[in-house]
Scaffold this motif. Structure first.
Motif, PDB file in Angstrom:
ATOM      1  N   SER A   1      -6.562  -5.041  -3.582  1.00 18.10           N
ATOM      2  CA  SER A   1      -6.372  -5.904  -2.450  1.00 18.10           C
ATOM      3  C   SER A   1      -6.311  -7.601  -2.857  1.00 18.10           C
ATOM      4  O   SER A   1      -7.726  -7.468  -3.811  1.00 18.10           O
ATOM      5  CB  SER A   1      -6.154  -5.037  -1.775  1.00 18.10           C
ATOM      6  N   ALA A   2      -6.616  -8.283  -2.331  1.00 15.99           N
ATOM      7  CA  ALA A   2      -7.160  -9.256  -2.057  1.00 15.99           C
ATOM      8  C   ALA A   2      -8.659  -8.986  -1.147  1.00 15.99           C
ATOM      9  O   ALA A   2      -8.471  -7.996  -0.862  1.00 15.99           O
ATOM     10  CB  ALA A   2      -6.294 -10.347  -1.675  1.00 15.99           C
TER      11      ALA A   2
ATOM     12  N   THR B   1      -6.313 -13.203   1.832  1.00 13.63           N
ATOM     13  CA  THR B   1      -4.673 -13.387   2.042  1.00 13.63           C
ATOM     14  C   THR B   1      -4.758 -14.186   3.716  1.00 13.63           C
ATOM     15  O   THR B   1      -3.365 -15.494   3.170  1.00 13.63           O
ATOM     16  CB  THR B   1      -4.009 -12.196   2.421  1.00 13.63           C
TER      17      THR B   1
ATOM     18  N   GLU C   1      -5.526 -11.723  -4.909  1.00 14.95           N
ATOM     19  CA  GLU C   1      -5.334 -10.656  -5.888  1.00 14.95           C
ATOM     20  C   GLU C   1      -5.237 -10.766  -7.108  1.00 14.95           C
ATOM     21  O   GLU C   1      -6.105 -10.094  -8.144  1.00 14.95           O
ATOM     22  CB  GLU C   1      -3.984  -9.802  -5.742  1.00 14.95           C
TER      23      GLU C   1
ATOM     24  N   PHE D   1       0.714  -6.128  -4.657  1.00 16.84           N
ATOM     25  CA  PHE D   1       0.796  -6.963  -3.287  1.00 16.84           C
ATOM     26  C   PHE D   1       2.464  -8.517  -4.570  1.00 16.84           C
ATOM     27  O   PHE D   1       3.261  -8.826  -3.906  1.00 16.84           O
ATOM     28  CB  PHE D   1      -0.107  -7.782  -3.390  1.00 16.84           C
TER      29      PHE D   1
ATOM     30  N   ARG E   1       2.863  -7.965   3.902  1.00 12.10           N
ATOM     31  CA  ARG E   1       1.356  -7.862   3.948  1.00 12.10           C
ATOM     32  C   ARG E   1       1.154  -5.925   3.938  1.00 12.10           C
ATOM     33  O   ARG E   1       2.047  -5.468   4.237  1.00 12.10           O
ATOM     34  CB  ARG E   1       1.287  -8.355   5.697  1.00 12.10           C
ATOM     35  N   GLY E   2       0.401  -5.748   3.471  1.00 18.49           N
ATOM     36  CA  GLY E   2       0.165  -4.175   3.041  1.00 18.49           C
ATOM     37  C   GLY E   2       0.527  -4.187   2.000  1.00 18.49           C
ATOM     38  O   GLY E   2       0.483  -3.055   1.262  1.00 18.49           O
ATOM     39  N   GLY E   3       0.498  -5.086   0.900  1.00 19.56           N
ATOM     40  CA  GLY E   3       2.262  -4.572   0.180  1.00 19.56           C
ATOM     41  C   GLY E   3       0.888  -3.576  -1.608  1.00 19.56           C
ATOM     42  O   GLY E   3       2.101  -3.334  -1.958  1.00 19.56           O
ATOM     43  N   SER E   4      -0.200  -4.132  -1.136  1.00 20.18           N
ATOM     44  CA  SER E   4      -0.920  -3.334  -2.690  1.00 20.18           C
ATOM     45  C   SER E   4      -0.175  -2.182  -2.384  1.00 20.18           C
ATOM     46  O   SER E   4      -0.836  -1.097  -3.339  1.00 20.18           O
ATOM     47  CB  SER E   4      -2.583  -3.634  -2.166  1.00 20.18           C
ATOM     48  N   ASP E   5      -0.298  -1.428  -1.356  1.00 23.58           N
ATOM     49  CA  ASP E   5       0.161   0.125  -1.431  1.00 23.58           C
ATOM     50  C   ASP E   5       0.786   0.963  -2.278  1.00 23.58           C
ATOM     51  O   ASP E   5       0.960   1.494  -2.566  1.00 23.58           O
ATOM     52  CB  ASP E   5      -0.117   0.480   0.710  1.00 23.58           C
TER      53      ASP E   5
HETATM   54  N1  ASP Z   1      -3.547  -9.083   0.478  1.00 23.79           N
HETATM   55  C1  ASP Z   1      -2.011  -8.496   1.117  1.00 23.79           C
HETATM   56  C2  ASP Z   1      -2.465  -8.383   2.273  1.00 23.79           C
HETATM   57  O1  ASP Z   1      -3.665  -8.706   3.116  1.00 23.79           O
HETATM   58  C3  ASP Z   1      -1.995  -7.166   0.197  1.00 23.79           C
HETATM   59  C4  ASP Z   1      -2.801  -5.989   0.413  1.00 23.79           C
HETATM   60  O2  ASP Z   1      -4.024  -6.404   1.010  1.00 23.79           O
HETATM   61  O3  ASP Z   1      -2.267  -4.467   0.197  1.00 23.79           O
HETATM   62  O4  ASP Z   1      -1.359  -8.944   3.665  1.00 23.79           O
END
Ligand code: ASP
Ligand code: MG
Length: 410
Positions: free
Chosen positions: A41-42, A47, A74, A136, A150-154
């Motif tokens: 992730s970042a 982000t 990222e 992401f 948001r949260g897309g790295s998962d």
């Molecule tokens: N950096 C992105 C976010 O904060 C993706 C991630 O962390 O999964 O949403």
């Protein structure tokens, strides 16, 4: 030899010290002989910072350019992680989404992955290289950078695990797993060693924000073993210190796996509706046209005059739009009054064990009754029972239920 996908969230790569620590976990897995893909992730806060830069130019920014900006968070961590791994003597190389490529649709800022063309990546892994992927990120068919929400790295990590047929996907984060309930609320909350995908989806959609919901759906569809574990504790994924998402139900576990609560809903009661066929459609149709998500619904027809009351819940932020919409349709609906209550909480008990055992609901109702807690609405699914109660009793209810189902630490 196994192939592992290892993902580090924002807090796990928040600064150089932490990136180095994370690299240490990767090196320990490499020592055991695993092939490794690392997804990052970042750095935490980055982000948000990038989004606010876009906003400060204009709130009406172009979403393709937003993606070009926010994807850089990222990119930075992927390069830094590759350097940190090289420092530890590993052969590591960073990859951006477009370099794989991770092909997505064109829904910029919340794109969905369509496919991953992993041949190049696979060849490098076979050759013993550690791949470090910027999470992401996607790329559209016409070559523009996209991001996955948001949260897309998962989701990047689980999608890669599926495409590469990986043996496991370890998600390192700032919590050490999934708990029976919020440990800040109930000191007796217990870390689950495993949870089914379905249960996790129910937990996730109700505020247990450990994984992006899409990533759990994807893991369930492709039957990917996903482990949630802490970066800040000793031990590595291959020792299984975290919570494992699987489709195997552990027969030893309790009937109820998790208890969640949410305070972000409001209760609306429409009083004195005509009790005629079609009144429900006339009421909820305009709400769904206005894109308002209705959750629980209760209807009473007790009035001898044939009038009905309908109570339902909506996200708290939508209350004024609901009232507006109801006003617009008042003539057709012919109701007498609308009441709203934002001082409510939804408490849910979740567990696949409910499918095959009766009595879970009764225990819930008895437990709440014994504490004098009134239930204002109920909704159920195959593996979940939710009740709406006054917000001031939310904590008491969660604690009492946690004890009633015998979920405390052993
Ligand atoms: N950096 C992105 C976010 O904060 C993706 C991630 O962390 O999964 O949403
Ligand atoms: Mg996250």
């Amino acid at each position: 030899m196994s192939l592992l996908v290892i993902k580090f969230g924002g807090t796990s790569v928040a600064d150089i010290e932490r990136i180095k620590q994370a690299a240490g976990k990767v090196a320990a897995e490499a020592k055991r002989g695993h092939k490794l893909v690392v997804v990052v992730s970042a750095m935490s806060g980055e982000t948000d910072r990038l989004i606010s830069l876009c906003r400060s130019v204009t709130p009406l920014y172009d979403l393709r350019e937003y993606d070009a900006v926010v994807a850089t968070g990222e990119q930075i961590t992927s390069g830094l992680m590759a350097i940190a791994l090289q420092q530890r003597g590993l052969r590591a190389r960073s990859w951006q989404g477009w370099q794989i490529p991770m092909v997505s649709d064109t829904a910029h800022s919340k794109a969905r992955l369509l496919r991953i063309e992993a041949d190049k990546l696979r060849a490098r892994l076979e050759d013993g290289e550690v791949a470090v992927l910027a999470g992401f990120q996607g790329v559209t068919e016409d070559g523009r950078i996209s991001t996955l929400g948001r949260g897309g790295s998962d989701t990047s990590a689980v999608a890669l695990a599926a495409a590469l047929n990986a043996d496991r996907c370890d998600i390192y984060t700032d919590v050490d797993g999934v708990y029976t309930t919020d440990p800040r609320l109930v000191s007796q909350a217990r870390k689950l060693s495993r949870i089914t995908y379905e249960e996790m989806l129910e937990m996730a959609s109700m505020g247990a924000k450990v994984l992006q919901t899409r990533s759990v759906e994807m893991a369930m569809k492709h039957k990917i073993k996903v482990q949630v574990l802490s970066t800040f504790e000793n031990g590595i994924g291959s020792d299984y210190p975290g919570t494992l998402l699987t489709d195997e139900v552990n027969m030893e576990e309790n009937l109820v796996t998790g208890i969640t609560y949410a305070r972000d809903e409001a209760k609306i009661s429409v009083i004195g509706l005509k009790d005629t066929p079609g009144v429900e459609a006339d009421l909820f149709g305009p709400l769904s046209d206005a894109n308002i998500n209705v959750d629980m619904i209760v209807m009473n027809v007790a009035d001898p005059a044939g009038l009905a009351d309908i109570t339902f819940t909506v996200p708290r932020g939508d209350v004024s739009r609901v009232i507006e919409t109801l006003k617009t349709h008042k003539d057709k609906l012919g109701y007498q009054n609308v009441l709203t209550d934002t001082e409510v909480a939804k408490v849910s008990v979740i567990g696949v064990g409910m499918r095959s055992h009766a009595g879970v609901a009764t225990t819930m109702f008895r437990t709440l009754a014994a504490r004098g807690i009134n239930i204002q609405a109920i909704s159920t699914s195959e593996i979940k029972i939710s009740v709406l109660i006054a917000q001031e009793y939310a904590e008491l209810a969660v604690r009492a239920l946690h004890a009633a189902y015998g979920m405390e630490k052993g």
